[in-house]
Design an enzyme around this catalytic site. Structure first.
Site, PDB file in Angstrom:
ATOM      1  N   SER A 163       0.862  -1.192   0.000  1.00 11.16           N
ATOM      2  CA  SER A 163       0.000   0.000   0.000  1.00 11.16           C
ATOM      3  C   SER A 163       0.892   1.234   0.000  1.00 11.16           C
ATOM      4  O   SER A 163       2.060   1.169   0.408  1.00 11.16           O
ATOM      5  CB  SER A 163      -0.867  -0.014   1.266  1.00 11.16           C
ATOM      6  OG  SER A 163      -1.440   1.245   1.495  1.00 11.16           O
ATOM      7  N   TYR A 176      -3.496   0.413  10.155  1.00  7.07           N
ATOM      8  CA  TYR A 176      -3.286  -0.032   8.772  1.00  7.07           C
ATOM      9  C   TYR A 176      -1.863   0.327   8.309  1.00  7.07           C
ATOM     10  O   TYR A 176      -1.173  -0.490   7.686  1.00  7.07           O
ATOM     11  CB  TYR A 176      -4.341   0.612   7.887  1.00  7.07           C
ATOM     12  CG  TYR A 176      -4.389   0.134   6.454  1.00  7.07           C
ATOM     13  CD1 TYR A 176      -5.005  -1.064   6.109  1.00  7.07           C
ATOM     14  CD2 TYR A 176      -3.829   0.893   5.430  1.00  7.07           C
ATOM     15  CE1 TYR A 176      -5.064  -1.493   4.786  1.00  7.07           C
ATOM     16  CE2 TYR A 176      -3.882   0.477   4.104  1.00  7.07           C
ATOM     17  CZ  TYR A 176      -4.506  -0.713   3.793  1.00  7.07           C
ATOM     18  OH  TYR A 176      -4.556  -1.134   2.469  1.00  7.07           O
TER      19      TYR A 176
HETATM   20  N1  NAD Z   1      -8.504  -0.574  -2.590  1.00  2.86           N
HETATM   21  C1  NAD Z   1      -7.419   0.144  -2.435  1.00  2.86           C
HETATM   22  O1  NAD Z   1      -7.371   1.340  -2.756  1.00  2.86           O
HETATM   23  C2  NAD Z   1      -6.161  -0.481  -1.875  1.00  2.86           C
HETATM   24  C3  NAD Z   1      -4.997   0.298  -1.861  1.00  2.86           C
HETATM   25  C4  NAD Z   1      -3.830  -0.260  -1.362  1.00  2.86           C
HETATM   26  C5  NAD Z   1      -3.815  -1.570  -0.904  1.00  2.86           C
HETATM   27  N2  NAD Z   1      -4.963  -2.296  -0.931  1.00  2.86           N
HETATM   28  C6  NAD Z   1      -4.876  -3.676  -0.431  1.00  2.86           C
HETATM   29  O2  NAD Z   1      -5.365  -4.563  -1.429  1.00  2.86           O
HETATM   30  C7  NAD Z   1      -5.889  -5.730  -0.806  1.00  2.86           C
HETATM   31  C8  NAD Z   1      -7.299  -5.976  -1.328  1.00  2.86           C
HETATM   32  O3  NAD Z   1      -8.093  -4.839  -1.057  1.00  2.86           O
HETATM   33  P1  NAD Z   1      -9.508  -4.582  -1.724  1.00  2.86           P
HETATM   34  O4  NAD Z   1      -9.625  -3.116  -1.891  1.00  2.86           O
HETATM   35  O5  NAD Z   1      -9.709  -5.487  -2.873  1.00  2.86           O
HETATM   36  O6  NAD Z   1     -10.465  -4.999  -0.495  1.00  2.86           O
HETATM   37  P2  NAD Z   1     -11.898  -5.706  -0.478  1.00  2.86           P
HETATM   38  O7  NAD Z   1     -12.447  -5.415   0.881  1.00  2.86           O
HETATM   39  O8  NAD Z   1     -12.696  -5.327  -1.681  1.00  2.86           O
HETATM   40  O9  NAD Z   1     -11.533  -7.265  -0.593  1.00  2.86           O
HETATM   41  C9  NAD Z   1     -10.817  -7.931   0.409  1.00  2.86           C
HETATM   42  C10 NAD Z   1     -11.184  -9.397   0.398  1.00  2.86           C
HETATM   43  O10 NAD Z   1     -10.426 -10.042   1.453  1.00  2.86           O
HETATM   44  C11 NAD Z   1     -11.289 -10.932   2.132  1.00  2.86           C
HETATM   45  N3  NAD Z   1     -10.812 -11.162   3.496  1.00  2.86           N
HETATM   46  C12 NAD Z   1     -10.884 -10.297   4.542  1.00  2.86           C
HETATM   47  N4  NAD Z   1     -10.428 -10.876   5.654  1.00  2.86           N
HETATM   48  C13 NAD Z   1     -10.046 -12.128   5.303  1.00  2.86           C
HETATM   49  C14 NAD Z   1      -9.516 -13.219   6.039  1.00  2.86           C
HETATM   50  N5  NAD Z   1      -9.286 -13.126   7.352  1.00  2.86           N
HETATM   51  N6  NAD Z   1      -9.229 -14.370   5.381  1.00  2.86           N
HETATM   52  C15 NAD Z   1      -9.470 -14.467   4.048  1.00  2.86           C
HETATM   53  N7  NAD Z   1     -10.001 -13.471   3.311  1.00  2.86           N
HETATM   54  C16 NAD Z   1     -10.285 -12.317   3.938  1.00  2.86           C
HETATM   55  C17 NAD Z   1     -12.652 -10.259   2.104  1.00  2.86           C
HETATM   56  O11 NAD Z   1     -13.713 -11.170   2.344  1.00  2.86           O
HETATM   57  C18 NAD Z   1     -12.676  -9.656   0.703  1.00  2.86           C
HETATM   58  O12 NAD Z   1     -13.234 -10.529  -0.242  1.00  2.86           O
HETATM   59  C19 NAD Z   1      -5.818  -5.472   0.701  1.00  2.86           C
HETATM   60  O13 NAD Z   1      -4.651  -6.054   1.221  1.00  2.86           O
HETATM   61  C20 NAD Z   1      -5.717  -3.964   0.782  1.00  2.86           C
HETATM   62  O14 NAD Z   1      -5.095  -3.536   1.964  1.00  2.86           O
HETATM   63  C21 NAD Z   1      -6.144  -1.786  -1.398  1.00  2.86           C
END
Ligand code: NAD
Length: 272
Positions: A163, A176
């Site tokens: 991130s 976070y």
């Molecule tokens: N969306 C953004 O802007 C962004 C930016 C930087 C980093 N990220 C990172 O990208 C990754 C995905 O984010 P996203 O935006 O797709 O989030 P999201 O919430 O859309 O999807 C996350 C998924 O992880 C699953 N999950 C949560 N806890 C879990 C667990 N204990 N075991 C198994 N699965 C689990 C959820 O059910 C969900 O399907 C994360 O690590 C997030 O920190 C996202």
């Protein structure tokens, strides 16, 4: 002295996609955590397009089932495995069953993550711990379960979804930022520890991407304006824009790339 040049790569090499395309993932199996939606789902689909066989994980069984059905419907070879990436015993059991029943995991994407915002001075311990567990400790647990086979086979690719908060923070996201900062160093530590086994561990650091996680932020006009002003590209990113980097880091093209965090952020971290 004449040098014999083989005009064509061998048929075996072509079949495996190795000589013809260093980015091909044909013949490789990828496990993607938290792949029921959002970035994980998009990366799974992208790796499938590049030829990988897919194993999707999520803690939400309904979400996982839908994701698997969607990708199967698109013609990919997909299996699903529901487990909580923070539960060490469940992780060990599930990975062992996947490798016994389906086959070895060649690439692992540690993607599962959560956000739980709160002012740091009043942040409940439970909220601190949950974010550390899902965003940081899970990468240790899942990678530990997978890496033994990679070490034995002398090959493996591991990607951690990092991130911008590996580098910079904002108020109310200290949990976070601490987790993602830790994940950056875990990525480097794993790279250093396992490079001698021909295992590459790299981070993919998304900028602000439209997903369910950021859903409430995207509709807050003030935050939306801030992100668009702060990002040199002038907009939010889409999950599919992370795919090329994930495919690259999973492929033979990245065989000598190790311990790096590649930010895909529309230029945000480069700007003042
Ligand atoms: N969306 C953004 O802007 C962004 C930016 C930087 C980093 N990220 C990172 O990208 C990754 C995905 O984010 P996203 O935006 O797709 O989030 P999201 O919430 O859309 O999807 C996350 C998924 O992880 C699953 N999950 C949560 N806890 C879990 C667990 N204990 N075991 C198994 N699965 C689990 C959820 O059910 C969900 O399907 C994360 O690590 C997030 O920190 C996202």
């Amino acid at each position: 002295m004449s040098v014999k040049v083989d005009p064509m790569p061998s048929s075996r090499a072509v079949a495996s996609g190795e000589c013809s395309d260093p980015f091909s993932l044909r013949g490789r199996r990828a496990l993607i955590t938290g792949a029921g939606q959002g970035i994980g789902f998009a990366l799974a689909r992208g790796l499938g397009v590049a030829g990988a066989e897919l194993v999707l994980n999520d803690v939400d069984p309904v979400r996982l089932e839908q994701a698997v059905a969607t990708l199967r419907g698109e013609g990919f070879t997909v299996n699903g495995r529901c487990f909580d990436v923070t539960n060490g015993a469940d992780v060990e059991r599930s990975v062992a069953e996947v490798e016994r029943g389906i086959g070895p995991v060649d690439s692992l994407i540690n993607n599962a993550g959560i956000h739980r915002r709160a002012p740091l001075e009043t942040m409940p311990t439970e909220r601190w711990q949950a974010v550390l567990d899902v965003n940081l400790t899970s990468a240790f647990l899942v990678t530990r379960a997978v890496v033994g086979g990679m070490i034995r086979r002398r090959a493996g690719k591991i990607i951690t979804i990092c991130s911008l908060n590996c580098e910079v923070s904002r108020p109310t996201i200290a949990n976070y930022a601490a987790a993602k900062g830790g994940l950056k160093m875990l990525t480097r530590a794993m790279a250093v520890e396992w490079a001698r086994h021909n295992i590459q561990v790299n981070g993919l650091g998304p900028g602000y991407i439209r997903t369910a996680m950021t859903g409430t932020l995207t509709i807050e006009a003030e935050f939306d304006r801030l992100i668009c002003a702060r990002t040199p590209a002038g907009r939010w990113g889409e999950s599919r824009e992370l795919v090329g980097t994930a495919v690259f880091l999973s492929s033979r093209a990245a065989d000598f790339v190790n311990g790096q965090i590649l930010y895909v952020d529309g230029g945000l971290l480069a700007a003042l």
